[in-house]
Design a protein around this motif. Sequence first.
Motif, PDB file in Angstrom:
ATOM      1  N   ARG A  87       0.791  -1.228   0.000  1.00 23.08           N
ATOM      2  CA  ARG A  87       0.000   0.000   0.000  1.00 23.08           C
ATOM      3  C   ARG A  87       0.827   1.283   0.000  1.00 23.08           C
ATOM      4  O   ARG A  87       0.411   2.282  -0.618  1.00 23.08           O
ATOM      5  CB  ARG A  87      -0.961  -0.028   1.190  1.00 23.08           C
ATOM      6  CG  ARG A  87      -2.124  -1.002   1.006  1.00 23.08           C
ATOM      7  CD  ARG A  87      -3.035  -1.002   2.223  1.00 23.08           C
ATOM      8  NE  ARG A  87      -4.247  -1.776   2.007  1.00 23.08           N
ATOM      9  CZ  ARG A  87      -4.346  -3.090   2.261  1.00 23.08           C
ATOM     10  NH1 ARG A  87      -3.293  -3.758   2.726  1.00 23.08           N
ATOM     11  NH2 ARG A  87      -5.486  -3.728   2.049  1.00 23.08           N
ATOM     12  N   GLU A 114      -9.987  -9.186   0.447  1.00 27.37           N
ATOM     13  CA  GLU A 114     -10.507  -9.778   1.677  1.00 27.37           C
ATOM     14  C   GLU A 114     -11.494 -10.891   1.342  1.00 27.37           C
ATOM     15  O   GLU A 114     -12.339 -10.738   0.455  1.00 27.37           O
ATOM     16  CB  GLU A 114     -11.195  -8.710   2.523  1.00 27.37           C
ATOM     17  CG  GLU A 114     -10.234  -7.763   3.205  1.00 27.37           C
ATOM     18  CD  GLU A 114     -10.940  -6.782   4.120  1.00 27.37           C
ATOM     19  OE1 GLU A 114     -10.297  -6.276   5.046  1.00 27.37           O
ATOM     20  OE2 GLU A 114     -12.140  -6.515   3.905  1.00 27.37           O
ATOM     21  N   LEU A 156      -6.694  -6.522  -0.434  1.00 26.93           N
ATOM     22  CA  LEU A 156      -7.426  -5.284  -0.651  1.00 26.93           C
ATOM     23  C   LEU A 156      -8.816  -5.352  -0.038  1.00 26.93           C
ATOM     24  O   LEU A 156      -9.438  -6.415  -0.003  1.00 26.93           O
ATOM     25  CB  LEU A 156      -7.573  -5.021  -2.148  1.00 26.93           C
ATOM     26  CG  LEU A 156      -6.437  -4.332  -2.888  1.00 26.93           C
ATOM     27  CD1 LEU A 156      -6.757  -4.296  -4.375  1.00 26.93           C
ATOM     28  CD2 LEU A 156      -6.198  -2.924  -2.355  1.00 26.93           C
ATOM     29  N   LYS A 157      -9.300  -4.218   0.420  1.00 28.18           N
ATOM     30  CA  LYS A 157     -10.684  -4.099   0.864  1.00 28.18           C
ATOM     31  C   LYS A 157     -11.556  -3.683  -0.326  1.00 28.18           C
ATOM     32  O   LYS A 157     -11.099  -3.010  -1.248  1.00 28.18           O
ATOM     33  CB  LYS A 157     -10.801  -3.060   1.980  1.00 28.18           C
ATOM     34  CG  LYS A 157     -10.038  -3.396   3.240  1.00 28.18           C
ATOM     35  CD  LYS A 157     -10.198  -2.283   4.256  1.00 28.18           C
ATOM     36  CE  LYS A 157      -9.562  -2.637   5.593  1.00 28.18           C
ATOM     37  NZ  LYS A 157      -8.083  -2.790   5.471  1.00 28.18           N
ATOM     38  N   GLN A 158     -12.814  -4.088  -0.286  1.00 26.80           N
ATOM     39  CA  GLN A 158     -13.740  -3.691  -1.346  1.00 26.80           C
ATOM     40  C   GLN A 158     -13.900  -2.171  -1.334  1.00 26.80           C
ATOM     41  O   GLN A 158     -14.121  -1.559  -0.284  1.00 26.80           O
ATOM     42  CB  GLN A 158     -15.100  -4.365  -1.157  1.00 26.80           C
ATOM     43  CG  GLN A 158     -16.037  -4.168  -2.329  1.00 26.80           C
ATOM     44  CD  GLN A 158     -17.237  -5.096  -2.272  1.00 26.80           C
ATOM     45  OE1 GLN A 158     -17.297  -5.988  -1.447  1.00 26.80           O
ATOM     46  NE2 GLN A 158     -18.196  -4.883  -3.156  1.00 26.80           N
ATOM     47  N   GLU A 173     -11.597  -0.007  -1.774  1.00 27.57           N
ATOM     48  CA  GLU A 173     -10.400   0.686  -1.304  1.00 27.57           C
ATOM     49  C   GLU A 173      -9.719   1.475  -2.421  1.00 27.57           C
ATOM     50  O   GLU A 173      -9.342   2.639  -2.240  1.00 27.57           O
ATOM     51  CB  GLU A 173      -9.426  -0.327  -0.712  1.00 27.57           C
ATOM     52  CG  GLU A 173      -8.141   0.283  -0.171  1.00 27.57           C
ATOM     53  CD  GLU A 173      -7.219  -0.733   0.477  1.00 27.57           C
ATOM     54  OE1 GLU A 173      -6.098  -0.351   0.859  1.00 27.57           O
ATOM     55  OE2 GLU A 173      -7.628  -1.918   0.605  1.00 27.57           O
ATOM     56  N   SER A 212     -11.550   4.650  -3.576  1.00 26.74           N
ATOM     57  CA  SER A 212     -11.388   5.736  -2.622  1.00 26.74           C
ATOM     58  C   SER A 212     -10.011   6.383  -2.740  1.00 26.74           C
ATOM     59  O   SER A 212      -9.874   7.611  -2.747  1.00 26.74           O
ATOM     60  CB  SER A 212     -11.598   5.211  -1.202  1.00 26.74           C
ATOM     61  OG  SER A 212     -11.352   6.219  -0.248  1.00 26.74           O
ATOM     62  N   LEU A 213      -8.965   5.551  -2.875  1.00 29.15           N
ATOM     63  CA  LEU A 213      -7.606   6.061  -2.951  1.00 29.15           C
ATOM     64  C   LEU A 213      -7.362   6.876  -4.216  1.00 29.15           C
ATOM     65  O   LEU A 213      -6.595   7.844  -4.189  1.00 29.15           O
ATOM     66  CB  LEU A 213      -6.612   4.899  -2.897  1.00 29.15           C
ATOM     67  CG  LEU A 213      -6.402   4.227  -1.541  1.00 29.15           C
ATOM     68  CD1 LEU A 213      -5.555   2.983  -1.705  1.00 29.15           C
ATOM     69  CD2 LEU A 213      -5.726   5.196  -0.571  1.00 29.15           C
ATOM     70  N   SER A 271      -9.361  -8.345  -7.065  1.00 31.79           N
ATOM     71  CA  SER A 271      -9.780  -7.056  -7.592  1.00 31.79           C
ATOM     72  C   SER A 271      -9.641  -7.033  -9.106  1.00 31.79           C
ATOM     73  O   SER A 271      -8.772  -7.675  -9.683  1.00 31.79           O
ATOM     74  CB  SER A 271      -8.917  -5.940  -6.994  1.00 31.79           C
ATOM     75  OG  SER A 271      -7.556  -6.118  -7.382  1.00 31.79           O
TER      76      SER A 271
END
Length: 296
Positions: free
Chosen positions: A209, A232, A247-249, A251, A254-255, A276
């Motif tokens: 990250r 995840e 990775l989060k769903q 994520e 948003s970044l 992803s």
Amino acid sequence: MPSISQSTSSGVLASIDCRSEEAFLAGHKAGAISIPAPELFARMHELPMRSEPLALWVDASTQAQAQAFLTDKGYRIIQTMLWTETLAQQLALNNQLETGAARTYLWQPAPLIEHFVKDIMPRYQIQAGQGLDIGCGAGRDLVYLAKHGWQMTGIDHLSGALQRTQDLAVHNQVTVTTLQIDLETADNPLANLPAHSFDLIYGVRYLHRPLFPAMQKLLQSKGVFLYQTFMEGCELLGGPRNPKFLLKQGELASLFHPATILVDDIIYLNDGRPMSAFIALMPDSVQPHIPSLWLI
């Protein structure tokens, strides 16, 4: 969006010529690739999926080694042809004899990379330019993009991986740049790369990250960011289990706000693990794509 699959089986046997490179160049079955038997272990990344049946082209000195290795690795050999002058003449009579380097390949890039080249690039009129592969491994994705016009640079911390990448590029008649960099031991290991110098940056099956801000700075205006890695839920199905590799769903969306999101999906490996499928265009030229669900 069309369905994406990692299987390219067409009913035609994948042909691997395990004779010497010199013998292959002098004459081979049309559509075959060259991997000399002694090089099979080092070039496994050039083999097709194990579900693909194989046809082998061998001579007396390579037959036993090639058959034993591929069988041991779980490949199904449907046909083994012992090369002779008579066989070469028969192929020539049937217009099935080629000379020179191979004109095809049997390995596959990551599904999202292939989807990007075949569907996303023409749909959004994205032109090939400078590309950067973060954690390139054996180089299949990087070489695939180079074969489609991209000027590619690959980064990995393993010298062996970079050598395999260069070898794969040579076997596929393209030129790529490789850089040996440890991506996880400095505040910004990409600091020596010029800002806004890449039209495409991507990572496949790699997640660190702290690199995301640096990657954003390296992208040109309207550059493409692409990512396919574990999410995840994988920890419930065998791994990876460490949250820092998952990775989060939502994520990445948003970044990379306010980039235009072209793809933000979850795709699934055959064993059910989620990954992803994310493609974003840095501000600002196209309308976002409505997500869909893929199964690979």
